[in-house]
Design a protein around this motif. Sequence first.
Motif, mmCIF file in Angstrom:
data_model
loop_
_atom_site.group_PDB
_atom_site.id
_atom_site.type_symbol
_atom_site.label_atom_id
_atom_site.label_comp_id
_atom_site.label_asym_id
_atom_site.label_seq_id
_atom_site.Cartn_x
_atom_site.Cartn_y
_atom_site.Cartn_z
ATOM 1 N N ASP A 657 3.216 -13.363 19.995
ATOM 2 C CA ASP A 657 2.816 -13.609 21.382
ATOM 3 C C ASP A 657 1.479 -14.341 21.443
ATOM 4 O O ASP A 657 0.510 -13.886 22.072
ATOM 5 C CB ASP A 657 2.743 -12.295 22.165
ATOM 6 C CG ASP A 657 4.082 -11.581 22.204
ATOM 7 O OD1 ASP A 657 5.116 -12.274 22.308
ATOM 8 O OD2 ASP A 657 4.101 -10.342 22.130
ATOM 9 N N GLY A 688 -1.342 -21.733 29.544
ATOM 10 C CA GLY A 688 -0.066 -21.156 29.960
ATOM 11 C C GLY A 688 1.036 -21.277 28.935
ATOM 12 O O GLY A 688 2.128 -20.761 29.130
ATOM 13 N N ALA A 689 0.783 -21.972 27.807
ATOM 14 C CA ALA A 689 1.810 -22.138 26.771
ATOM 15 C C ALA A 689 1.671 -21.014 25.738
ATOM 16 O O ALA A 689 0.558 -20.604 25.394
ATOM 17 C CB ALA A 689 1.672 -23.500 26.094
ATOM 18 N N THR A 690 2.795 -20.532 25.235
ATOM 19 C CA THR A 690 2.776 -19.426 24.275
ATOM 20 C C THR A 690 3.749 -19.697 23.134
ATOM 21 O O THR A 690 4.697 -20.477 23.268
ATOM 22 C CB THR A 690 3.163 -18.094 24.942
ATOM 23 O OG1 THR A 690 4.486 -18.211 25.493
ATOM 24 C CG2 THR A 690 2.197 -17.732 26.045
ATOM 25 N N VAL A 732 6.823 -22.015 24.397
ATOM 26 C CA VAL A 732 7.282 -21.839 25.774
ATOM 27 C C VAL A 732 6.162 -22.294 26.701
ATOM 28 O O VAL A 732 5.043 -21.790 26.643
ATOM 29 C CB VAL A 732 7.653 -20.362 26.062
ATOM 30 C CG1 VAL A 732 8.099 -20.212 27.515
ATOM 31 C CG2 VAL A 732 8.746 -19.908 25.115
ATOM 32 N N PRO A 734 4.313 -23.369 30.513
ATOM 33 C CA PRO A 734 4.041 -22.610 31.750
ATOM 34 C C PRO A 734 5.262 -22.507 32.660
ATOM 35 O O PRO A 734 5.344 -21.603 33.481
ATOM 36 C CB PRO A 734 2.917 -23.421 32.418
ATOM 37 C CG PRO A 734 2.314 -24.237 31.325
ATOM 38 C CD PRO A 734 3.419 -24.532 30.362
ATOM 39 N N ASP A 735 6.191 -23.450 32.529
ATOM 40 C CA ASP A 735 7.399 -23.418 33.351
ATOM 41 C C ASP A 735 8.510 -22.594 32.711
ATOM 42 O O ASP A 735 9.659 -22.634 33.181
ATOM 43 C CB ASP A 735 7.891 -24.845 33.609
ATOM 44 C CG ASP A 735 8.176 -25.604 32.313
ATOM 45 O OD1 ASP A 735 7.958 -25.035 31.219
ATOM 46 O OD2 ASP A 735 8.612 -26.765 32.401
ATOM 47 N N ASP A 736 8.175 -21.870 31.607
ATOM 48 C CA ASP A 736 9.131 -21.008 30.892
ATOM 49 C C ASP A 736 10.226 -21.798 30.184
ATOM 50 O O ASP A 736 11.234 -21.227 29.777
ATOM 51 C CB ASP A 736 9.775 -19.980 31.838
ATOM 52 C CG ASP A 736 8.763 -18.954 32.333
ATOM 53 O OD1 ASP A 736 7.801 -18.686 31.603
ATOM 54 O OD2 ASP A 736 8.953 -18.436 33.447
ATOM 55 N N ARG A 737 10.025 -23.076 30.000
ATOM 56 C CA ARG A 737 11.017 -23.872 29.269
ATOM 57 C C ARG A 737 10.576 -23.970 27.812
ATOM 58 O O ARG A 737 9.451 -24.382 27.518
ATOM 59 C CB ARG A 737 11.126 -25.267 29.876
ATOM 60 C CG ARG A 737 11.681 -25.262 31.295
ATOM 61 C CD ARG A 737 11.656 -26.638 31.915
ATOM 62 N NE ARG A 737 12.440 -27.589 31.130
ATOM 63 C CZ ARG A 737 12.528 -28.888 31.410
ATOM 64 N NH1 ARG A 737 11.856 -29.382 32.438
ATOM 65 N NH2 ARG A 737 13.259 -29.682 30.666
ATOM 66 N N PRO A 738 11.463 -23.598 26.880
ATOM 67 C CA PRO A 738 11.074 -23.626 25.456
ATOM 68 C C PRO A 738 11.351 -24.998 24.820
ATOM 69 O O PRO A 738 12.220 -25.750 25.269
ATOM 70 C CB PRO A 738 11.984 -22.551 24.852
ATOM 71 C CG PRO A 738 13.221 -22.606 25.696
ATOM 72 C CD PRO A 738 12.781 -22.965 27.086
#
Length: 1003
Positions: A657, A688-690, A732, A734-738
Amino acid sequence: MSDVFGSGGIRERVLAGWAAAPVRFREDANAEEDLALGGYLDRVVVELAQNAADAAVRAGVPGRVQFSLRSGTLVVSNTGAPLTAEGVESLATLRASAKRDDAESAVGRFGVGFSAVLAVTDEPVILSRTGGVRFSRQDSAAAVADLQSAGLETEVRRRDGQVPVLRLPFEAEGEPPEGYDTAVILPLRDEAAAELVRRLLDEAGDALLLALPGLERIEIDVDGSVRVLADAESRWYVQRAAGVVDESDRERLLADRPTEERSRPYWSILWALPRTAAAGPSGGAEALSPSGELPGVVHAPTPTDEPLSLPALLLATFPLDPSRRHVATGPLTDHLVQEAATAYAELLRSRAEDGADVLSLVPTGLAAGALDRALREAILATLPSTPIVRAVEDGSLLPPREAVVVEGSDDAFNRVLAPIVPGLIGSPRHHRTALDALGIRRLELADIIDQLGSVAAAESPAWWREVYGALSEMVTDALLRESLGTLPVPLADGRLVRGVRGLLLPGDEVPADVLASFGEYGVRVVHPEAVHPSLERLGATPMSPRALLEDSAVRVAVEHSADADDPDVIADAVLSVVAADVSQAEGLWWLSDLVLRDADGELVPANALVIPGSDAAAVLDPEEVAPIDTAIVERHGLAAVEAIGVLSSLGTISAADVALDELPESLADLDGITDWAYDVAPDGSRFGATVGELTAVRDLDWVMDGSWPRVLELFGTSPELRRALVEPVRVVGPDDRPHGALSYAAWWIRDRVVLEDGEPLAGRADPAADPVLASFLDSAPEWTARLDPEVRTAVGLVRVVSDLDAAGVELLLDRLADPDREVEESAILRLWSQLGTHSAYPGETPDEVRVLDGSGLTRVVSAGEAVVADAPMWLQRSDLGGFVVASGAAADGLSDLLDVPMAEEVAAGKIDGEGTAADVPELVRELVPEAPDTWWEHEELLVDGVEVSWWVDEERRPHAATFDGLAKALAWAAGRWDQRHVIRAVLSEPDRSSELRLDATFD
């Protein structure tokens, strides 16, 4: 029986009065009707029992009454003083009780109770040992008619013949039943009257006996079914109070009461609680009534319509309004309310002394009426000073104003707190509302817990264990656990600390001498005599090698081991724990800060030590790393020293994470990690990227320049290193797109590894690269052929066009645009098809591009002189410049990559003239079913003024000027370009139709 009571004289006086003043008749009739149909409508049983009780009191004998309902007649027999002439006169005179002289002992006070019989009968009879009297509506009407008074006749007519019943007594013959002194005989008017009597008899219960102390027994016989009420107080807890209004207060308290009431300054109160029922409006005591419910109304002392919500029976001599249904407001009622509150408090005190829990009897909730509200308020004002709650410490009773409760504490913990919290009482949750109503002071559990450390600091560890045992049930409540956050705990080193979370519970897995090594750093181990399972539920951790290593004090010891008085003791202690189970050190990256001795005896962090003779020792810069003292390896084992960061090969570090805009401390020392985070983040923004899971190879910046061949071979032979290099990371945004991105190791090697020639390793042609592509790239060193193919790709060697990054694409385009290179048409076509579908784009488009020159070779032109041809018919247009050729998505990709327009963007493709429509030969349509039915023939085919041999317009209609052109036009229009040669054969050699048809059978 003779007229012993003077009934005739009474009748004569009444009739004379009515005849003289008919309005008197009207007044008497209305008054009697008001009582019979109003206040006394359903009081016949109560009123007759009350009269019986008063008769027993006057005679000084035990009161007994029998109610017998049979064959439509109610007979009520009682013991006591017999009927007298005064009594008969009272019965025949409204509001003139014969009991005035018995004011202190009599229940009846108003002289109208007997009128209740008129609700069920028109012919009541009273028989006594001294004589009898009866009343009759029919006979009274006849007596009135005999007067022949015009005024009375008018009144009777206006009343539809209804006359007063109880104003005219008549002589009656008969005797009461054996054993009784008086009997009231009521022939019931109808079935409705019978039903009313049955209901009232069914509802009669202990409340009636308690309200009428002159009665000791009530027998109820309904059609042969007998029920006996007796010995009521054996089923009730009773509290009585009585008195006389002080002379000084009589004027104030009785001023608004009628004259005869002012002569009765006596008052009495009775509270009763059922012995067989829990407190509550429906307690379940069978003796209350057949329904088992408390009446729920105030008795004054017989039932009123005033609701009572208290879980008890109240009988009090409250003054009543004229309807006899409601308590009259005024100073006397206010005075009796206060006396009732005092008696109720005394009842609760008495019950509490007997060991009862009386909190359920405390008024809570909403009042049921004005009188009920006044009673509740007075009771709640009295109870706080009444000892009714029990102290936990010694069981003594305390008044609520001297009591306290600890919020959330249970019985077990209360017993621990009692000696240090004066006035502590229990506080069950179901009594919370009652405790609040009594105004009992509440202490927060967290505050008490916080004070324990100071008030019980000298207590033994064993005492604290008892405390934790008392908390066993409370720690299962998530909310209460928060309140226990500062719970004191004695430690093995003698300290008393606040807070359980993070403490270690002693065990056998870690030797005592190891624990002692960390003593000065504050490792907090619970005293063995204080250990209880509750501590673990509150956050303490059972001692284990892993738990010890994770302890913050051990981490402090490791990170400051270089400054310790004896760093070797810390090192031995940590390695002893790790050696017991090396898996315990997994993920504890900071263990690599532990200083150990190197071969020269110097103190060096574990992450800067290597195993002598290992791969790590061979490839890492000796200026950065040192060999570990082999004695340490021999003492604790190779696995233990490697587990804390000593290298025998390249090491890895993992994190989960990972937020790219706030990299964890464990990754902070990786060379270029922040630059990597920027490069792999979507659109270059880390915020915001993880990354869910990240495994990075450490110390790549310590690899010696000439060691990369051996290092990259290590990546191919070590599964862990290989995964860390070749597997993409999942980023992933910030828009939750991987999306997939280069691993840290792959990125670092591509970005920073430079070979002896001064050029990067990345971007060179892989040993297995496409020869055409390889011809435009620098060759990789020969030693790369020994590497794992996936390793070669990960480090940036290029096997196919899709392996190129943006810089590699830019280099390829630059070399393709070199005019000194000869590039065959077949080679450029292969590269174009691959470049057109590649996703990597250089930062700038080329100024010059290579195009077809129509001779089988290619040439370089300015980008402005080239177009992309995505259909073969455009290749006929020599007027458009040089062609870059591809189809479909590849054509669009090339247009963007090279910044070269599509052919249709620079030419309209409009056909000059219409041409002549002709049928497509049947054999063509048989062999190519997708072919159109019609084509357009042109002597000369011009498109945008330029002559061509074939074309397919926007409506996919084929046009042609030659046989060869027609074959191509039909194939392109049909979407079967691969069939153009077959079509041409059909058109040019129709005699081969049988052969071609036969061949098509095998297509």
